[in-house]
Design an enzyme around this catalytic site. Structure first.
Site, mmCIF file in Angstrom:
data_model
loop_
_atom_site.group_PDB
_atom_site.id
_atom_site.type_symbol
_atom_site.label_atom_id
_atom_site.label_comp_id
_atom_site.label_asym_id
_atom_site.label_seq_id
_atom_site.Cartn_x
_atom_site.Cartn_y
_atom_site.Cartn_z
ATOM 1 N N HIS A 187 16.450 45.570 18.873
ATOM 2 C CA HIS A 187 17.855 45.315 18.567
ATOM 3 C C HIS A 187 17.984 45.050 17.069
ATOM 4 O O HIS A 187 18.857 45.600 16.409
ATOM 5 C CB HIS A 187 18.370 44.136 19.395
ATOM 6 N N PHE A 227 26.908 39.786 22.124
ATOM 7 C CA PHE A 227 27.635 38.521 22.197
ATOM 8 C C PHE A 227 27.999 38.229 23.657
ATOM 9 O O PHE A 227 28.335 39.116 24.428
ATOM 10 C CB PHE A 227 28.928 38.591 21.377
#
Length: 412
Positions: free
Chosen positions: A302, A398
């Protein structure tokens, strides 16, 4: 019996290129797609850089009138899908049953540019001047909807909205749809277009982005001590997945086979990642694939270039892989593409497919002074030739949304 699922087509729309060869060449050259923003006035913004696509003409991929009824993120998705289908040499009306072809393309934020433009019209000219296309242009599912309409795909059609994990969730869910026999082909991935005044202001307010405005190409520097936040990107990454039987029947070229998918929730914090959640996600993907940690050769991380996130992911990899973590090659291609939010997983899955094809691992550029707390092999600055058999792609969003897919070289 579960269907085997293979990757037969790839399409990208990024700041590093619109065709696979250009895109791959730029990755192998360690080229950054980050530059100063030119599409609006950023003089008052703390961050004035992004990985923008500056040479995109939607009319090259779709009717001009139809393009005007699409937000920029949908235009990117349609374009990348057209490219992926062409790469797969797949004509839906000719080569297969359209009712067995599905679309699963997500977006983390959706039509932010359309929302911004129409809100301005509302304030300046009143409600009667708001476009009747405002809502259908803005909603996140319209990428999947438009791709279906333009290709004739009549099978399963859905959309994931899981922040920066969106693209990987879309691919993983598509893999499962084919695996259980609900479709023969899935067009899947992510698309995003948030380099706008509102989008940039929002992420600047979070203090999540790099402010290295004087050196745009060096701003995204995952795992480096000098990292100060991510750099926003835009675009789309699309894969064509098929059941092995369907692909072989039509003589398709195969990039690799998807063998595992994991997902988890942190249940921890809105924006700060929890390494335990990411580790569980990777472990679930390996369990789903029926492989051991030692079987994985490469992780496309990521790796967003945030101070907290890079350490958290490093910790997660060590939790999931144990001592093998130090034998893995790990790189963050966001150092070159920027962070495409909901499209990131799609673009990075394309990179994994190309890595398997070419036997070369893309680098993490701008890794000049490695953070001691990020102590894995991040393939610094130059690509590496390697015998890669199994690759993993991570996406963490998120809200604590985590997604991992695993792909391997295809063997009969």
């Amino acid at each position: 019996m579960a269907q085997r699922v293979v990757v037969t087509g790839l399409g990208v729309m990024t700041s590093l290129g619109h065709d696979l060869q250009t895109f791959w060449n730029h990755l192998m050259e360690g080229k950054s797609g980050v530059s100063l923003i030119e599409s609006f006035d950023v003089s008052e913004y703390p961050t004035r850089i992004a990985a923008s696509i500056k040479d995109f003409s939607p009319e090259d991929y779709m009717d001009k009138r139809e393009a005007r009824r699409m937000d920029r993120f949908v235009q990117f998705a349609v374009a990348a899908s057209q490219l992926a289908l062409k790469d797969a040499n797949l004509d839906i009306s000719r080569d297969t049953d359209p009712e067995r072809v599905g679309v699963f393309v997500g977006s983390g934020i959706g039509g932010l540019i359309t929302w911004e433009e129409q809100h301005k019209i509302l304030l300046e000219k009143g409600p009667k001047r708001v476009s009747p296309f405002f809502i259908p242009m803005m909603i996140a599912n319209m990428a999947s909807g438009q791709i279906s309409m333009m290709t004739g795909a009549k099978g399963p059609n859905s959309t994931a909205v899981t922040a920066c994990a969106t693209g990987t969730h879309s691919i993983g869910d598509s893999y499962k749809i084919i695996q259980r026999g609900d479709a023969d082909v899935m067009i899947c991935g992510g698309a995003e277009a948030t380099i706008s005044s509102t989008g940039m202001a929002g992420f600047c307010a979070l203090r999540a982005m790099s402010t290295r405005n004087d050196e745009p190409e060096k701003a995204s520097r995952p795992f480096d001590t000098g990292r100060d936040g991510f750099v926003m990107g835009e675009g789309s990454g699309i894969l064509v997945l098929e059941s092995l039987e369907h692909a072989q029947k039509r003589g398709a070229t195969i990039y690799g086979e998807i063998i595992g998918y994991g997902m988890s929730g942190d249940a921890y914090h809105m924006t700060d990642p929890d390494p335990d959640g990411a580790a569980r996600c990777m472990t679930k993907a390996m369990k789903d694939a029926g492989i051991q940690a030692e079987d994985v050769d490469y992780i496309n991380a990521h790796g967003t270039s945030t101070p907290v996130g890079d350490i958290s992911e490093t910790t997660a990899v060590k939790k999931a892989f144990g001592q093998h973590a130090y034998k893995l090659a790990v790189s963050s291609t966001k150092s070159m593409t920027g962070h495409l939010l909901g499209a990131a997983g799609g673009v990075e899955a394309v990179i994994c497919g190309l890595t398997l094809k070419h036997g070369r691992i893309p680098p993490t550029i701008n890794l000049d002074n490695q953070d001691p707390e990020c102590d894995l092999d991040y393939v610094p600055n130059v690509p590496r030739t390697a015998d890669v058999h199994v690759v993993m792609s991570n996406s963490f969003g998120f809200g604590g949304h985590n997604a991992t897919i695993i792909m391997k070289k295809f063997t009969e």
